[in-house]
Enzyme design. Structure first.
Site, PDB file in Angstrom:
ATOM      1  N   TRP A 102       1.001  -1.095  -0.045  1.00 55.95           N
ATOM      2  CA  TRP A 102      -0.073  -0.290  -0.405  1.00 55.95           C
ATOM      3  C   TRP A 102       1.020   1.418   0.271  1.00 55.95           C
ATOM      4  CZ3 TRP A 102      -4.049  -1.676  -1.873  1.00 55.95           C
ATOM      5  CH2 TRP A 102      -4.784  -3.033  -1.784  1.00 55.95           C
ATOM      6  N   ASP A 169      -2.245   6.549   6.196  1.00 55.70           N
ATOM      7  CA  ASP A 169      -2.894   5.813   5.683  1.00 55.70           C
ATOM      8  C   ASP A 169      -3.060   4.742   6.817  1.00 55.70           C
ATOM      9  OD1 ASP A 169      -4.270   3.222   4.379  1.00 55.70           O
ATOM     10  OD2 ASP A 169      -3.512   2.765   3.694  1.00 55.70           O
ATOM     11  N   LYS A 193     -11.670  -1.962   7.060  1.00 52.54           N
ATOM     12  CA  LYS A 193     -10.892  -3.012   7.949  1.00 52.54           C
ATOM     13  C   LYS A 193     -11.094  -3.409   9.028  1.00 52.54           C
ATOM     14  CE  LYS A 193      -8.033  -3.813   3.983  1.00 52.54           C
ATOM     15  NZ  LYS A 193      -7.855  -3.235   3.713  1.00 52.54           N
TER      16      LYS A 193
HETATM   17  C1  LIG Z   1      -6.623  -2.490   2.049  1.00 52.17           C
HETATM   18  C2  LIG Z   1      -5.959  -1.282   2.326  1.00 52.17           C
HETATM   19  C3  LIG Z   1      -5.742  -0.435   1.638  1.00 52.17           C
HETATM   20  C4  LIG Z   1      -6.682  -0.018   0.453  1.00 52.17           C
HETATM   21  O1  LIG Z   1      -7.577   0.303   0.464  1.00 52.17           O
HETATM   22  P1  LIG Z   1      -9.258   0.613  -0.555  1.00 52.17           P
HETATM   23  O2  LIG Z   1     -10.059   1.396   0.119  1.00 52.17           O
HETATM   24  O3  LIG Z   1      -9.403  -0.789  -1.344  1.00 52.17           O
HETATM   25  O4  LIG Z   1      -9.133   1.531  -1.817  1.00 52.17           O
HETATM   26  C5  LIG Z   1      -4.873   1.061   1.507  1.00 52.17           C
HETATM   27  N1  LIG Z   1      -3.591   0.881   2.824  1.00 52.17           N
HETATM   28  C6  LIG Z   1      -3.944  -0.303   2.922  1.00 52.17           C
HETATM   29  C7  LIG Z   1      -3.223  -0.044   4.660  1.00 52.17           C
HETATM   30  C8  LIG Z   1      -5.082  -1.502   3.312  1.00 52.17           C
HETATM   31  O5  LIG Z   1      -4.726  -2.003   4.395  1.00 52.17           O
END
Ligand SMILES: *Cc1c(COP(=O)(O)O)cnc(C)c1O
Length: 357
Positions: A102, A169, A193
């Site tokens: 990511w 993030d 998540k």
């Molecule tokens: C799953 C995930 C993403 C991607 O998220 P989307 O909502 O599918 O764009 C980005 N960063 C992390 C840390 C993730 O676990």
């Protein structure tokens, strides 16, 4: 009986939340209408959006001077928006810590807009650790981190102090423990998540950082657009916001993020304890950096896994296959996963070990 759901994302939600959500799809707020067929400008839905934002503020103790937004496009759109809103148009420069898939994607998006300094990367060891000794250029417009590496199962335990504002993030560990929001300029997380269903993204942004790039930002990509319209610039993802709100209410009722942290640490301790003890498996992540959310483990050399796969499936366990880039197994233990599910997996691992002799 419901399966023990270790899915990495979209992932487990509390049963109460699923029940309430399904009821609202049929009859929301006793309106004799579905949540899905009323105006997002109706007072009933506006109340949902306001409550969801208020719960984010309350649970994370978001200080004054920060805006809380619910947007669409997932964390992946935030890779783009963060750069658009914070990187200067002229001589823009951003620093990124590369801790996995990511982070790499986020960094690639920023490269379209300006100079990106990769301060450190854990790629040399398939991202199984968090790099520690690196320098962040003082003149960077921001420093981007990924708090939890969902795929490889490593997590930042201490956030660095830097001159450049921290952008993080937190998709896979937001609301799993207390954080100090004032340490960050921007936090974002896809809901699916640890916060709700796919389709909503939460953004917490320090207002004073916005509006200084000299960049002509497309309206939808500009945080200030969404702040000015209370996350209602266009039709919001009503169902995803509603179910996120329910999940946040659930977290609050459980005792908030401190209580989540306690539960999550207990689950992780039990899980890693078994991974370390069991002679058939080994963990993949550096011990100090192990994620409380995603525990990755491999069968030891020569251990046949067909039988193990049979056993966990028979025990009603779902979603522990590792990501294709790591292999083996990954047990994702988000907020809503009960201790009983971890215990069930541990029992299967122990039974498997006994059978192997
Ligand atoms: C799953 C995930 C993403 C991607 O998220 P989307 O909502 O599918 O764009 C980005 N960063 C992390 C840390 C993730 O676990």
């Amino acid at each position: 009986m419901k399966k023990h759901n270790f899915s990495a994302g979209p992932c487990i939600l509390p049963p109460e939340v699923l029940q309430q959500a399904s009821e609202a799809v049929i009859n929301f707020d006793d309106l004799d209408l579905s949540l899905l067929e009323i105006s997002h400008r109706s007072k009933n839905f506006v109340a949902v959006m306001e409550r969801a934002q208020a719960l984010v503020r309350e649970l994370l103790e978001v200080p004054e001077g920060y805006s809380v937004l619910f947007l669409q496009g997932g964390a992946s759109l935030q890779f783009v928006m963060a750069a658009f809103n914070l990187m200067k148009a002229e001589n823009g420069k951003a620093a990124y810590l590369n801790t996995g898939t990511w982070a790499t994607k986020a960094l690639k998006e920023a490269r379209r807009l300006g100079e990106v300094v990769e301060v450190a990367s854990a790629k040399d060891q398939n991202f199984n650790y968090i790099p520690k000794n690196y320098e962040v250029p003082n003149d960077a417009d921001y420093f981007h981190l990924t708090s939890n590496n969902t795929i490889f199962g490593v997590q930042i335990k201490d956030f660095p102090q830097t001159e450049a504002p921290l952008v993080c993030d937190m998709s896979s560990d937001i609301f799993s423990k207390p954080i100090n929001v004032s340490d960050f300029g921007l936090i974002y997380a896809g809901a699916q998540k640890n916060m709700g269903p796919a389709g909503a993204t939460v953004v917490i942004v320090k207002d004073e950082l916005l509006g200084h790039t000299g960049r002509d930002i497309p309206a939808y990509l500009d945080y200030q657009t969404h702040i000015g319209k209370d996350s209602m610039f266009n039709t919001p993802p009503v169902f995803a916001v509603y179910v996120s709100m329910l999940t946040l209410e659930w977290i609050k009722a459980q005792g908030g993020v401190k209580a989540m942290q306690k539960r999550n640490e207990a689950k992780a301790q039990a899980m890693y304890g078994e991974i370390d003890r069991n002679t058939c498996f080994e963990g993949t992540a550096a011990r100090d950096d192990r994620s409380t959310m995603n525990a990755c483990f491999l069968p030891k050399a020569g251990v046949p896994t067909e039988r193990f796969d049979e056993l966990w499936k028979a025990a009603g366990i779902n979603g522990i296959n590792g990501h294709r880039s790591v292999g083996g197994y990954r047990a994702s233990m988000y907020n809503a996963l009960p201790q009983e599910s971890v215990d069930a997996l541990i029992e299967v691992m122990q039974n498997f070990e006994k059978e192997q002799g």
